[in-house]
Scaffold this motif. Sequence first.
Motif, mmCIF file in Angstrom:
data_model
loop_
_atom_site.group_PDB
_atom_site.id
_atom_site.type_symbol
_atom_site.label_atom_id
_atom_site.label_comp_id
_atom_site.label_asym_id
_atom_site.label_seq_id
_atom_site.Cartn_x
_atom_site.Cartn_y
_atom_site.Cartn_z
ATOM 1 N N TYR A 78 -2.369 -1.401 -0.565
ATOM 2 C CA TYR A 78 -2.846 -2.464 -1.455
ATOM 3 C C TYR A 78 -2.546 -3.826 -0.853
ATOM 4 C CZ TYR A 78 -3.633 1.022 -5.070
ATOM 5 O OH TYR A 78 -4.091 2.100 -5.781
ATOM 6 N N ARG A 79 -3.424 -4.762 -1.104
ATOM 7 C CA ARG A 79 -3.287 -6.082 -0.491
ATOM 8 C C ARG A 79 -2.212 -6.940 -1.147
ATOM 9 N NH1 ARG A 79 -9.548 -7.993 0.753
ATOM 10 N NH2 ARG A 79 -9.999 -6.298 2.229
ATOM 11 N N ALA A 80 -1.794 -6.574 -2.348
ATOM 12 C CA ALA A 80 -0.770 -7.347 -3.045
ATOM 13 C C ALA A 80 -0.023 -6.439 -4.014
ATOM 14 C CB ALA A 80 -1.396 -8.511 -3.815
ATOM 15 N N ARG A 81 1.254 -6.756 -4.230
ATOM 16 C CA ARG A 81 2.058 -5.970 -5.179
ATOM 17 C C ARG A 81 1.506 -6.070 -6.595
ATOM 18 N NH1 ARG A 81 5.677 -8.202 -8.223
ATOM 19 N NH2 ARG A 81 7.373 -6.731 -7.834
ATOM 20 N N SER A 82 0.735 -7.118 -6.862
ATOM 21 C CA SER A 82 0.156 -7.295 -8.202
ATOM 22 C C SER A 82 -0.810 -6.177 -8.565
ATOM 23 C CB SER A 82 -0.566 -8.640 -8.288
ATOM 24 O OG SER A 82 -1.624 -8.710 -7.349
ATOM 25 N N ALA A 83 -1.264 -5.392 -7.575
ATOM 26 C CA ALA A 83 -2.136 -4.258 -7.880
ATOM 27 C C ALA A 83 -1.500 -3.337 -8.908
ATOM 28 C CB ALA A 83 -2.452 -3.481 -6.603
ATOM 29 N N TYR A 84 -0.181 -3.202 -8.847
ATOM 30 C CA TYR A 84 0.503 -2.288 -9.767
ATOM 31 C C TYR A 84 0.544 -2.841 -11.191
ATOM 32 C CZ TYR A 84 1.602 -0.103 -5.406
ATOM 33 O OH TYR A 84 1.478 0.493 -4.160
ATOM 34 N N LYS A 85 0.473 -4.163 -11.330
ATOM 35 C CA LYS A 85 0.390 -4.740 -12.673
ATOM 36 C C LYS A 85 -0.902 -4.285 -13.350
ATOM 37 C CE LYS A 85 2.690 -8.968 -11.084
ATOM 38 N NZ LYS A 85 2.557 -10.443 -10.989
#
Length: 252
Positions: free
Chosen positions: A16-23
């Motif tokens: 994923y390009r950013a940890r925010s994907a998990y949000k």
Amino acid sequence: MARKDHYYNKSKQEGYRARSAYKLQQLDEEANLMDEGDTVIDLGAAPGGWLQVAKEKVGDSGTVVGVDLQRIDELDGVETIRGDMTEEKTREKVHETVGSADVVLSDMAPNMTGEYSLDHARSVYLARQAFETALEMLDSGGDFVAKVFQGPDLDDLRADVEDEFEYVRTMSPEASRDESSEVYLVARGYLTAPVEAGDTLEVTIKNVGSEGDGIAKVEGYTLFVPSTEAGETVEIRVEEVKPRFGFAQRID
């Protein structure tokens, strides 16, 4: 291991390009926002972590469009538009690309100043911009998600969103950092009915449904009216409004 390190490392491992994907994953798991075949618009989409999650959820039969002032590196099966949704030319391009949407997402955040009241106010402004876009782009029954920082203006924003959707939740996904004041307004069921709760009007009952309630139509919108018969013309008061149908009581 600190939670932020866990999700940062997890995003790298899983591509994923950013940890925010998990949000977004966690919001969707809790609220069931996206389905196979949906059309999703992601505002402030760079670098593309939410776009990746949205595409996984809607599949090949769905459509995902990301909008951002920054360039978004190409993603397979995802359309990207570089522009500002407050500008007419950008909104027109989105309309040309998707027509309308089932879900509008916004993870936009302001450039942080360190002054909490100012950062909060700016986050509310961005969330309102996303909200206005959602009202313009969503199909009836569609869903809306926007990030906002907690503070005194949050309640007014939530009240405005509640006026337009069937229900609204304020959610804080596990993937948000411990020190963060961010929350997400998650709104389900965009209301586009031609009537509102409390309206009184005269209708003709077209037929009777399987549960025994009379069925009336107002500009193509269905109202269920108990204690009525097909062919009757009655005065009613609208009691409850949902995206595709509502409930009323006869008052004549």
